[in-house]
Design a protein around this motif. Structure first.
Motif, mmCIF file in Angstrom:
data_model
loop_
_atom_site.group_PDB
_atom_site.id
_atom_site.type_symbol
_atom_site.label_atom_id
_atom_site.label_comp_id
_atom_site.label_asym_id
_atom_site.label_seq_id
_atom_site.Cartn_x
_atom_site.Cartn_y
_atom_site.Cartn_z
ATOM 1 N N SER A 1 0.794 -1.219 0.002
ATOM 2 C CA SER A 1 -0.029 -0.065 -0.029
ATOM 3 C C SER A 1 0.757 1.203 0.099
ATOM 4 O O SER A 1 2.129 1.048 0.271
ATOM 5 C CB SER A 1 -0.926 -0.020 1.144
ATOM 6 N N ASN A 2 0.459 2.303 -0.197
ATOM 7 C CA ASN A 2 0.959 3.619 0.143
ATOM 8 C C ASN A 2 0.700 4.213 1.438
ATOM 9 O O ASN A 2 -0.249 3.618 2.092
ATOM 10 C CB ASN A 2 0.870 4.603 -1.134
ATOM 11 N N GLU A 3 1.254 5.177 1.706
ATOM 12 C CA GLU A 3 1.135 5.931 3.336
ATOM 13 C C GLU A 3 -0.488 6.124 3.482
ATOM 14 O O GLU A 3 -1.033 5.921 4.656
ATOM 15 C CB GLU A 3 2.098 6.958 3.541
ATOM 16 N N ALA A 4 -0.923 6.645 2.328
ATOM 17 C CA ALA A 4 -2.457 7.074 2.633
ATOM 18 C C ALA A 4 -3.545 5.878 2.774
ATOM 19 O O ALA A 4 -4.602 5.961 3.461
ATOM 20 C CB ALA A 4 -2.930 8.046 1.522
ATOM 21 N N GLU A 5 -3.112 4.767 1.962
ATOM 22 C CA GLU A 5 -4.008 3.822 2.253
ATOM 23 C C GLU A 5 -3.773 2.852 3.336
ATOM 24 O O GLU A 5 -4.778 2.518 4.110
ATOM 25 C CB GLU A 5 -3.620 2.691 1.113
ATOM 26 N N ALA A 6 -2.741 2.968 4.012
ATOM 27 C CA ALA A 6 -2.122 2.300 5.359
ATOM 28 C C ALA A 6 -2.851 3.188 6.323
ATOM 29 O O ALA A 6 -3.473 2.582 7.369
ATOM 30 C CB ALA A 6 -0.523 2.441 5.486
ATOM 31 N N GLU A 7 -2.833 4.417 6.354
ATOM 32 C CA GLU A 7 -3.472 5.334 7.291
ATOM 33 C C GLU A 7 -5.163 5.085 7.182
ATOM 34 O O GLU A 7 -5.535 4.956 8.190
ATOM 35 C CB GLU A 7 -3.207 6.771 6.900
ATOM 36 N N ALA A 8 -5.510 4.780 6.064
ATOM 37 C CA ALA A 8 -7.121 4.590 5.996
ATOM 38 C C ALA A 8 -7.284 3.261 6.680
ATOM 39 O O ALA A 8 -8.282 2.999 7.329
ATOM 40 C CB ALA A 8 -7.653 4.870 4.540
ATOM 41 N N TRP A 9 -6.516 2.307 6.363
ATOM 42 C CA TRP A 9 -6.792 0.989 6.857
ATOM 43 C C TRP A 9 -6.706 1.052 8.311
ATOM 44 O O TRP A 9 -7.635 0.577 9.037
ATOM 45 C CB TRP A 9 -5.546 0.212 6.457
ATOM 46 N N ALA A 10 -5.798 1.884 8.681
ATOM 47 C CA ALA A 10 -5.666 2.047 10.240
ATOM 48 C C ALA A 10 -7.000 2.561 11.110
ATOM 49 O O ALA A 10 -7.337 2.174 12.156
ATOM 50 C CB ALA A 10 -4.401 2.850 10.734
ATOM 51 N N ALA A 11 -7.455 3.748 10.419
ATOM 52 C CA ALA A 11 -8.578 4.485 10.681
ATOM 53 C C ALA A 11 -9.738 3.439 10.843
ATOM 54 O O ALA A 11 -10.583 3.325 11.903
ATOM 55 C CB ALA A 11 -8.898 5.751 9.970
ATOM 56 N N SER A 12 -9.777 2.703 9.652
ATOM 57 C CA SER A 12 -11.015 1.787 9.709
ATOM 58 C C SER A 12 -10.931 0.697 10.696
ATOM 59 O O SER A 12 -12.164 0.134 11.049
ATOM 60 C CB SER A 12 -11.157 1.106 8.273
ATOM 61 N N ASN A 13 -9.720 0.282 11.082
ATOM 62 C CA ASN A 13 -9.609 -0.942 12.161
ATOM 63 C C ASN A 13 -9.413 -0.414 13.399
ATOM 64 O O ASN A 13 -8.978 -1.149 14.537
ATOM 65 C CB ASN A 13 -8.525 -1.617 11.688
ATOM 66 N N GLY A 14 -9.560 0.952 13.593
ATOM 67 C CA GLY A 14 -9.429 1.294 15.186
ATOM 68 C C GLY A 14 -8.119 1.468 15.801
ATOM 69 O O GLY A 14 -7.687 1.324 16.735
ATOM 70 N N HIS A 15 -6.957 1.535 14.781
ATOM 71 C CA HIS A 15 -5.427 1.616 15.039
ATOM 72 C C HIS A 15 -5.368 2.904 15.867
ATOM 73 O O HIS A 15 -5.473 3.962 15.450
ATOM 74 C CB HIS A 15 -4.794 1.348 13.751
ATOM 75 N N PRO A 16 -4.552 2.732 17.138
ATOM 76 C CA PRO A 16 -4.356 3.878 17.814
ATOM 77 C C PRO A 16 -3.480 4.786 17.381
ATOM 78 O O PRO A 16 -3.367 5.723 17.718
ATOM 79 C CB PRO A 16 -3.864 3.510 19.058
ATOM 80 N N ASP A 17 -2.604 4.323 16.537
ATOM 81 C CA ASP A 17 -1.489 5.384 15.830
ATOM 82 C C ASP A 17 -1.791 5.302 14.289
ATOM 83 O O ASP A 17 -0.395 4.803 13.710
ATOM 84 C CB ASP A 17 -0.316 4.793 16.396
ATOM 85 N N PRO A 18 -2.378 5.734 13.727
ATOM 86 C CA PRO A 18 -2.543 5.355 12.173
ATOM 87 C C PRO A 18 -1.653 6.019 11.497
ATOM 88 O O PRO A 18 -1.505 5.809 10.040
ATOM 89 C CB PRO A 18 -3.879 6.084 11.922
ATOM 90 N N THR A 19 -0.557 7.015 11.855
ATOM 91 C CA THR A 19 0.545 7.635 10.783
ATOM 92 C C THR A 19 1.612 7.044 11.301
ATOM 93 O O THR A 19 2.686 7.475 10.458
ATOM 94 C CB THR A 19 0.370 9.056 11.056
ATOM 95 N N ASN A 20 1.682 5.971 12.112
ATOM 96 C CA ASN A 20 2.962 5.485 12.503
ATOM 97 C C ASN A 20 3.039 4.297 11.497
ATOM 98 O O ASN A 20 2.432 3.055 11.868
ATOM 99 C CB ASN A 20 2.865 4.906 13.910
ATOM 100 N N MET A 21 3.777 4.299 10.346
ATOM 101 C CA MET A 21 3.763 3.474 9.293
ATOM 102 C C MET A 21 4.139 1.885 9.998
ATOM 103 O O MET A 21 3.574 0.962 9.463
ATOM 104 C CB MET A 21 4.520 3.747 8.200
ATOM 105 N N PRO A 22 5.478 2.013 10.639
ATOM 106 C CA PRO A 22 5.853 0.438 10.919
ATOM 107 C C PRO A 22 4.725 -0.100 11.845
ATOM 108 O O PRO A 22 4.565 -1.282 11.696
ATOM 109 C CB PRO A 22 7.007 0.833 11.971
ATOM 110 N N ALA A 23 4.058 0.710 12.706
ATOM 111 C CA ALA A 23 3.030 0.251 13.485
ATOM 112 C C ALA A 23 1.947 -0.569 12.615
ATOM 113 O O ALA A 23 1.254 -1.424 13.084
ATOM 114 C CB ALA A 23 2.808 0.941 14.736
ATOM 115 N N VAL A 24 1.376 0.359 11.791
ATOM 116 C CA VAL A 24 0.384 0.023 11.128
ATOM 117 C C VAL A 24 0.594 -1.245 10.339
ATOM 118 O O VAL A 24 -0.242 -2.201 9.886
ATOM 119 C CB VAL A 24 -0.197 1.105 9.973
ATOM 120 N N ALA A 25 1.910 -1.126 9.517
ATOM 121 C CA ALA A 25 2.249 -2.445 8.940
ATOM 122 C C ALA A 25 2.368 -3.641 9.638
ATOM 123 O O ALA A 25 1.830 -4.595 9.160
ATOM 124 C CB ALA A 25 3.835 -2.087 8.060
ATOM 125 N N LYS A 26 2.762 -3.568 10.832
ATOM 126 C CA LYS A 26 2.826 -4.474 11.623
ATOM 127 C C LYS A 26 1.233 -5.015 11.847
ATOM 128 O O LYS A 26 1.113 -6.437 11.993
ATOM 129 C CB LYS A 26 3.373 -4.323 12.997
#
Ligand code: ADP
Ligand code: MG
Ligand code: MG
Length: 343
Positions: free
Chosen positions: A216-241
């Motif tokens: 994904s790119n950063e915007a898609e990863a961030e959108a995924w994080a937001a959809s899944n209630g991730h606490p830190d949506p702009t932290n790419m390593p955390a979202v990728a994990k």
């Protein structure tokens, strides 16, 4: 048969215009985005032809990736399936695929038009995509098991799906993903646009267990994080994990998640070492080297896949992706340098 990569997606012709600032304002579009044409965008395609200088280039996310992978691989390595109409636009796409070394196996809908994508370039190199799917939505599952296509799937090592496939009749691609994963192939999914994880999160959840690689790119990863209630949506390593650790149907290989971020570093997390993300710096291109960033991510995926099926190390795969993306950014639209240069 030597075809090692089989890509599936919406075959689209890109209608690219520059200095599109007024069009962005008129149609209320973001400078860097990808949307599906709604009724409010319907007139844009005719307006482009009527009032702007349109450059027609072969597009469609996975089809771009297929052409990218073919660029770095020997002949007869990459096949692409999608659905087109029986029109001149489909002929244009076939000619480009032939030139770029991709075997296209299109399903053809009689009397229908091939899909198109308005690519609005603004402020030099931002790109906003407005897609009208037309016949590209009509790809049937039976097509995969037809006599021309089935052998290509069965010989492939890697199957690549664009995320856009999850928006309409998602069962077609989810079922293909499940089948090829059970057959021991590497399934790669690209999230493709922020609206996919934003609006089709359930479909991503359904296909994710079969995915060995998610890009994904950063915007898609961030959108995924937001959809899944991730606490830190702009932290790419955390979202990728978090994406890497989604449930998986098989144990091997461990899932790899790759997040590109334009001129910023690319992040990679592997599910077998989720707490040790890798970052790969990108060599930023100079202003004068950038023609447009349309399909940069698709080209990255193409380079990555080409190196991956050639059994290069993961670091080399990412570097090949970066190099092919840089080449694509230096050309008009999703194109590469011809005559071929070594990458
Ligand atoms: P997408 O096209 O999906 O938005 P990105 O914008 O993350 O994807 O770009 C994908 C890749 O393209 C990056 O990882 C990088 O290799 C390359 N790229 C994008 N923008 C630049 C830039 N300004 N300079 C150099 N490389 C770039
Ligand atoms: Mg980008
Ligand atoms: Mg992309």
């Amino acid at each position: 048969m030597s075809y090692s990569i089989f890509c599936v997606g919406h075959p689209l012709i890109d209608m690219q215009v520059r200095e599109a600032e007024d069009l962005l304002a008129k149609y209320k579009l973001n400078a860097n985005d990808a949307v599906l044409a709604g009724v409010e965008h319907e007139s844009i395609y005719e307006e482009l032809v009527r009032e702007h200088q349109v450059v027609y280039v072969a597009g469609g996310a996975a089809q771009n990736t297929a052409r990218g992978a073919a660029y770095v691989l020997p002949p007869n390595s990459v096949a692409f399936a999608g659905c087109v109409g029986d029109d001149d636009l489909a002929e244009q796409l076939r000619a480009v695929n032939r030139h770029d070394g991709v075997l296209d196996v299109y399903q053809v809908k009689k009397g229908q038009k091939t899909g198109a994508c308005a690519v609005l370039i603004s402020n030099g190199h931002h790109r906003s995509l407005v897609t009208t799917r037309r016949s590209s939505n009509d790809l049937d599952e039976e097509h995969f098991w037809s006599p021309t296509v089935a052998p290509l799937i069965s010989s492939a090592k890697v199957i690549y799906l664009e995320g856009f496939l999850l928006t309409f009749r998602p069962e077609v691609s989810i079922s293909l993903g499940k089948k090829v994963s059970e057959d021991g192939k590497i399934l790669v999914l690209n999230l493709s646009a922020p609206y996919i994880p934003r609006s089709y999160n359930t479909q991503i959840q359904e296909i994710a267990p079969y995915c060995d690689i998610i890009i994904s790119n950063e915007a898609e990863a961030e959108a995924w994080a937001a959809s899944n209630g991730h606490p830190d949506p702009t932290n790419m390593p955390a979202v990728a994990k978090a994406i890497a650790l989604l449930p998986k149907a098989n144990d091997t290989p461990p899932r790899i998640v790759i997040v590109t971020h334009g001129a910023h570093s690319t992040t990679l997390v592997s599910a077998d070492a989720p707490d040790t993300p890798k970052t790969y710096p990108v060599q930023p291109l100079k202003e004068e080297e950038i023609v447009d960033t349309n399909a940069a991510g698709d080209a990255f995926s193409g380079g990555f896949l080409g190196a991956y099926v050639s059994e290069k190390s993961i670091d080399v795969c990412i570097q090949t992706g970066h190099r092919l993306a840089a080449m694509c950014i230096g050309q008009e639209g999703p194109q590469f340098k011809w005559p071929k240069v070594k990458i």
